[in-house]
Design an enzyme around this catalytic site. Structure first.
Site, mmCIF file in Angstrom:
data_model
loop_
_atom_site.group_PDB
_atom_site.id
_atom_site.type_symbol
_atom_site.label_atom_id
_atom_site.label_comp_id
_atom_site.label_asym_id
_atom_site.label_seq_id
_atom_site.Cartn_x
_atom_site.Cartn_y
_atom_site.Cartn_z
ATOM 1 N N CYS A 289 39.731 26.137 32.068
ATOM 2 C CA CYS A 289 39.669 26.801 30.749
ATOM 3 C C CYS A 289 38.590 26.235 29.828
ATOM 4 C CB CYS A 289 41.034 26.709 30.073
ATOM 5 S SG CYS A 289 42.270 27.684 30.930
HETATM 6 N N1 LIG Z 1 45.045 27.619 34.848
HETATM 7 C C1 LIG Z 1 45.238 27.600 33.555
HETATM 8 O O1 LIG Z 1 45.663 26.588 33.015
HETATM 9 C C2 LIG Z 1 44.986 28.832 32.697
HETATM 10 C C3 LIG Z 1 45.502 28.840 31.385
HETATM 11 C C4 LIG Z 1 45.294 29.956 30.591
HETATM 12 C C5 LIG Z 1 44.539 31.023 31.086
HETATM 13 N N2 LIG Z 1 44.020 30.986 32.353
HETATM 14 C C6 LIG Z 1 43.254 32.133 32.803
HETATM 15 O O2 LIG Z 1 44.080 32.921 33.659
HETATM 16 C C7 LIG Z 1 43.300 33.526 34.679
HETATM 17 C C8 LIG Z 1 43.852 33.153 36.037
HETATM 18 O O3 LIG Z 1 43.694 31.757 36.208
HETATM 19 P P1 LIG Z 1 44.551 30.904 37.223
HETATM 20 O O4 LIG Z 1 44.360 29.492 36.836
HETATM 21 O O5 LIG Z 1 45.936 31.455 37.337
HETATM 22 O O6 LIG Z 1 43.749 31.211 38.583
HETATM 23 P P2 LIG Z 1 44.187 30.810 40.060
HETATM 24 O O7 LIG Z 1 42.929 30.625 40.808
HETATM 25 O O8 LIG Z 1 45.212 29.728 40.024
HETATM 26 O O9 LIG Z 1 44.928 32.105 40.599
HETATM 27 C C9 LIG Z 1 44.324 33.338 40.711
HETATM 28 C C10 LIG Z 1 44.970 34.086 41.877
HETATM 29 O O10 LIG Z 1 44.391 35.393 41.891
HETATM 30 C C11 LIG Z 1 44.192 35.768 43.226
HETATM 31 N N3 LIG Z 1 43.206 36.829 43.258
HETATM 32 C C12 LIG Z 1 41.860 36.750 43.185
HETATM 33 N N4 LIG Z 1 41.326 37.974 43.211
HETATM 34 C C13 LIG Z 1 42.345 38.850 43.291
HETATM 35 C C14 LIG Z 1 42.439 40.260 43.343
HETATM 36 N N5 LIG Z 1 41.350 41.019 43.296
HETATM 37 N N6 LIG Z 1 43.648 40.820 43.437
HETATM 38 C C15 LIG Z 1 44.761 40.058 43.494
HETATM 39 N N7 LIG Z 1 44.751 38.725 43.433
HETATM 40 C C16 LIG Z 1 43.554 38.125 43.334
HETATM 41 C C17 LIG Z 1 43.777 34.485 43.925
HETATM 42 O O11 LIG Z 1 43.991 34.589 45.323
HETATM 43 C C18 LIG Z 1 44.693 33.471 43.231
HETATM 44 O O12 LIG Z 1 45.921 33.313 43.940
HETATM 45 C C19 LIG Z 1 41.868 33.053 34.433
HETATM 46 O O13 LIG Z 1 41.202 34.014 33.655
HETATM 47 C C20 LIG Z 1 42.042 31.792 33.628
HETATM 48 O O14 LIG Z 1 40.932 31.520 32.825
HETATM 49 C C21 LIG Z 1 44.241 29.908 33.167
#
Ligand SMILES: NC(=O)c1ccc[n+]([C@@H]2O[C@H](COP(=O)([O-])OP(=O)(O)OC[C@H]3O[C@@H](n4cnc5c(N)ncnc54)[C@H](O)[C@@H]3O)[C@@H](O)[C@H]2O)c1
Length: 461
Positions: A289
Site C-alpha cells: 500500500c
Molecule cells: N494487503 C493490504 O494490506 C491491502 C490493504 C488495503 C487495500 N489493499 C488493496 O487491495 C487490493 C488487493 O490487494 P491484496 O493485498 O488483497 O492482493 P493479493 O495479491 O493478496 O490478492 C489478490 C488476489 O487476486 C487474485 N487475482 C489476480 N487477478 C485476478 C483476476 N483477474 N480475477 C480473479 N482473481 C484475480 C490473485 O490470484 C490473488 O489471490 C489492491 O488494490 C491493494 O492495493 C491491500
C-alpha cells in the site's frame, strides 16, 4: 439469479424495483455475494460476508489458492483455517476458478492487485481483467463494488463503460460503487468487521445499495457522495502515511546530523495531547500500500498537468532510507576496522513490518541487495519468513543462535518482530545496527549498538 424486473414504461420504476429487490435480498441474506480476488483483502471480506449469513462465491484465477481454500486451508495470516473450514463445511463459502459461477451472484466485490509498472505507473492489468470477467458474467439486478486501491476515476472510467457495453444500466438495473479496503495485516485490534468502511457510488442509488451490502457485515459504513470521493479517501489515507513517514525519516537524518536521539524527540513530542501524531522512522517503507498507492494519485494528477510535490518528496526520502541504513552499517563496520566487502552481515527481520510474513516491497530486500553489491556476505533470520524468492534467486533464513550471532560482523535489525529475543542478540553479537529502536530497553550487553539515528555518544560507546 436475479429476475429482470419490468419497468412498465414508467421512468424510475425500473430502478426502484431493481433497487428494492436487491435491498430486500441483502436484508434477508438471500443475496449471493461474489468476491473476485481472494488475497489479503478478498479472503477476510469473503469470511465476513459468510459469517453474516450470505452464501459467498470466491473467484480467483489462482488454482492453488482455490484448491487450498476448498480444503479448508487459509493462506492469509489474519484468516484462521478453521474459519474457512467452517464456512466451506456449512456450504456458506465456495471458492472457484470457474468465472461462470459469478452469474449466480447478486453482489460482487472486486479485490485484485493494483501494483505499479516498472516505470512506477499504475498497472491496471488485474483490474481490467477482473472487470472483463465480471462484465461478461453480469446480469441486471447486481451490485458491483471495486475495492482495489486505484486512481480517482477508475470506477467511472473503466468499470462503468465495460458494464454498459454488456447492456447494464448503471444506477437503474445495476449498482456500481467503489469502497476502499483498509485492512492492516497483523493488526490484532482493527480488522475488516470493525474498521469503518467508506462507500461511494456512481449514483445515489448505487451508494445506497452498496452501503446496505456492507452494512450487513461491517459495523460502520460511511457513505460518500461519489465513487471518486471514495477512491480519493484511500489515497489520502495512504498518502498521509507516506508523507508523515517521509517527514519522520527526514527527522531521523536531521537528528543524526545534530547528534540527538530521534526516538527521545518523538516520544517527548508525542506527549502533546493535541496536534501531533506519532510516526516512527525506519529503514524505508514496504507492503502493497504505502509505497505504491500515492503513485496512483501522482500519475492521475500528471495526466491533469499537476505535480503532487509532497508525494514525490516523501517517496524520494523514503526510498533513500535503505541507502542511509547501509551507510550507517558501513560506518559502524569501519569503526571496527572492517570494510563492508568481506564482512558477514546478519539481517534480522525481512518482512516489511513487525509480526507478519508479507515481504512485498520490503526495504530489507534493498538493504540486502546494497550490502551484497558492496561485497558483504549477507544472511538473514526472520521467524515469519523461512525462505523467499526474488528475481529468480531464492534464499533461506538461518537460525538465530549464539554461534550465528558471534560469527556476524554486524547484525542489522531491519524489522523488529516481537518474537525475537533482542537481549540474546545483543549479548552475543559484536555490533548491532538497530533501525527500529528494538534495543532501547536492553540491559548492558556485549554488542556495540548503533541506532538508526541518535546521539554520537551511544554511537561511539
Ligand atoms: N494487503 C493490504 O494490506 C491491502 C490493504 C488495503 C487495500 N489493499 C488493496 O487491495 C487490493 C488487493 O490487494 P491484496 O493485498 O488483497 O492482493 P493479493 O495479491 O493478496 O490478492 C489478490 C488476489 O487476486 C487474485 N487475482 C489476480 N487477478 C485476478 C483476476 N483477474 N480475477 C480473479 N482473481 C484475480 C490473485 O490470484 C490473488 O489471490 C489492491 O488494490 C491493494 O492495493 C491491500
Amino acid at each position: 439469479m436475479a429476475a429482470e424486473a419490468s419497468s412498465g414504461g414508467r421512468p424510475g420504476a425500473y430502478s426502484a424495483t431493481m433497487k428494492d429487490e436487491l435491498l430486500s435480498k441483502i436484508r434477508d441474506r438471500r443475496a449471493v455475494v461474489g468476491v473476485v480476488g481472494l488475497g489479503y483483502v478478498g479472503l477476510p471480506l469473503a469470511m465476513e460476508f459468510a459469517g453474516a449469513g450470505f452464501h459467498v462465491i470466491g473467484f480467483d484465477v489462482n488454482e492453488r489458492v482455490v484448491r487450498d481454500l476448498m480444503a479448508g486451508t487459509s493462506h492469509i495470516q489474519d484468516v484462521p483455517g478453521e474459519a474457512v473450514e467452517k464456512h466451506v463445511a456449512s456450504g456458506r463459502f465456495e471458492a472457484t476458478t470457474d468465472e461462470q459461477q459469478l452469474r449466480r451472484c447478486d453482489a460482487i466485490s472486486i479485490a485484485v492487485p493494483t501494483p505499479l509498472s516498472k516505470t512506477r505507473d499504475p498497472d491496471m492489468s488485474f483490474v481490467n481483467a477482473a472487470t472483463e470477467t465480471v462484465a461478461r458474467n453480469s446480469h441486471p439486478g447486481m451490485v458491483i463494488v471495486l475495492e482495489s486501491t486505484t486512481y480517482p476515476g477508475t470506477t467511472r472510467e473503466v468499470l462503468q463503460p465495460r458494464l454498459e457495453h454488456e447492456g447494464r444500466r448503471i444506477g437503474e438495473d445495476t449498482f456500481l460503487a467503489f469502497s476502499p479496503e483498509r485492512v492492516d495485516p497483523g493488526n490484532p485490534t482493527w480488522h475488516t468487521k470493525n474498521t469503518p468502511k467508506v462507500v461511494g457510488g456512481i449514483t445515489a442509488a448505487c451508494t445506497e445499495v452498496a452501503a446496505a451490502l456492507y452494512a450487513a457485515c461491517i459495523d460502520t459504513v460511511v457513505p460518500v457522495a461519489s465513487a471518486e470521493a471514495a477512491e480519493l479517501v484511500k489515497l489520502l489515507e495512504n498518502t498521509f502515511r507516506a508523507v508523515n513517514i517521509g517527514l519522520v525519516n527526514e527527522m531521523a537524518i536531521v537528528c543524526d546530523k545534530l547528534g540527538v536521539n530521534v526516538w527521545e524527540v518523538i516520544d517527548a513530542a508525542a506527549t502533546k495531547p493535541f496536534g501531533f501524531m506519532r510516526f516512527t522512522p525506519g529503514p524505508g517503507i514496504g507492503g502493497h500500500c504505502i509505497p505504491l498507492d500515492p503513485h496512483y494519485l501522482a500519475w492521475k494528477m500528471r495526466t491533469l498537468n499537476y505535480k503532487t510535490r509532497f508525494i514525490d518528496l516523501a517517496s524520494e526520502i523514503n526510498s533513500e532510507m535503505p541507502e542511509y541504513v547501509v551507510r550507517k552499517i558501513a560506518r559502524a563496520l569501519n569503526d571496527d576496522q572492517r570494510s563492508v566487502k568481506g564482512s558477514r552481515v546478519l539481517i534480522l527481520g525481512i518482512a516489511y513490518k513487525r509480526d507478519i510474513a508479507d515481504m512485498r516491497e520490503s526495504p530489507a530486500l534493498d538493504v540486502m541487495r546494497l550490502l551484497e553489491e558492496r561485497g558483504a556476505q549477507v544472511d538473514y533470520h526472520d521467524p515469519w519468513v523461512a525462505s523467499f524468492r526474488e528475481n529468480g534467486h531464492s534464499k533461506s533464513g538461518v537460525p538465530l543462535n549464539q554461534e550465528v550471532l558471534q560469527r556476524a560482523d554486524a547484525v542489522v535489525i531491519v524489522t523488529d518482530h516481537s518474537g525475537v529475543d533482542y537481549q540474546m542478540v545483543a549479548d552475543h553479537a559484536r555490533l548491532v545496527v538497530d533501525t527500529r529502536n528494538a534495543t532501547s530497553k536492553l540491559k548492558p550487553s556485549r554488542a556495540r549498538i548503533v541506532p538508526l539515528a541518535a546521539d554520537r555518544q551511544s554511537d561511539k560507546a
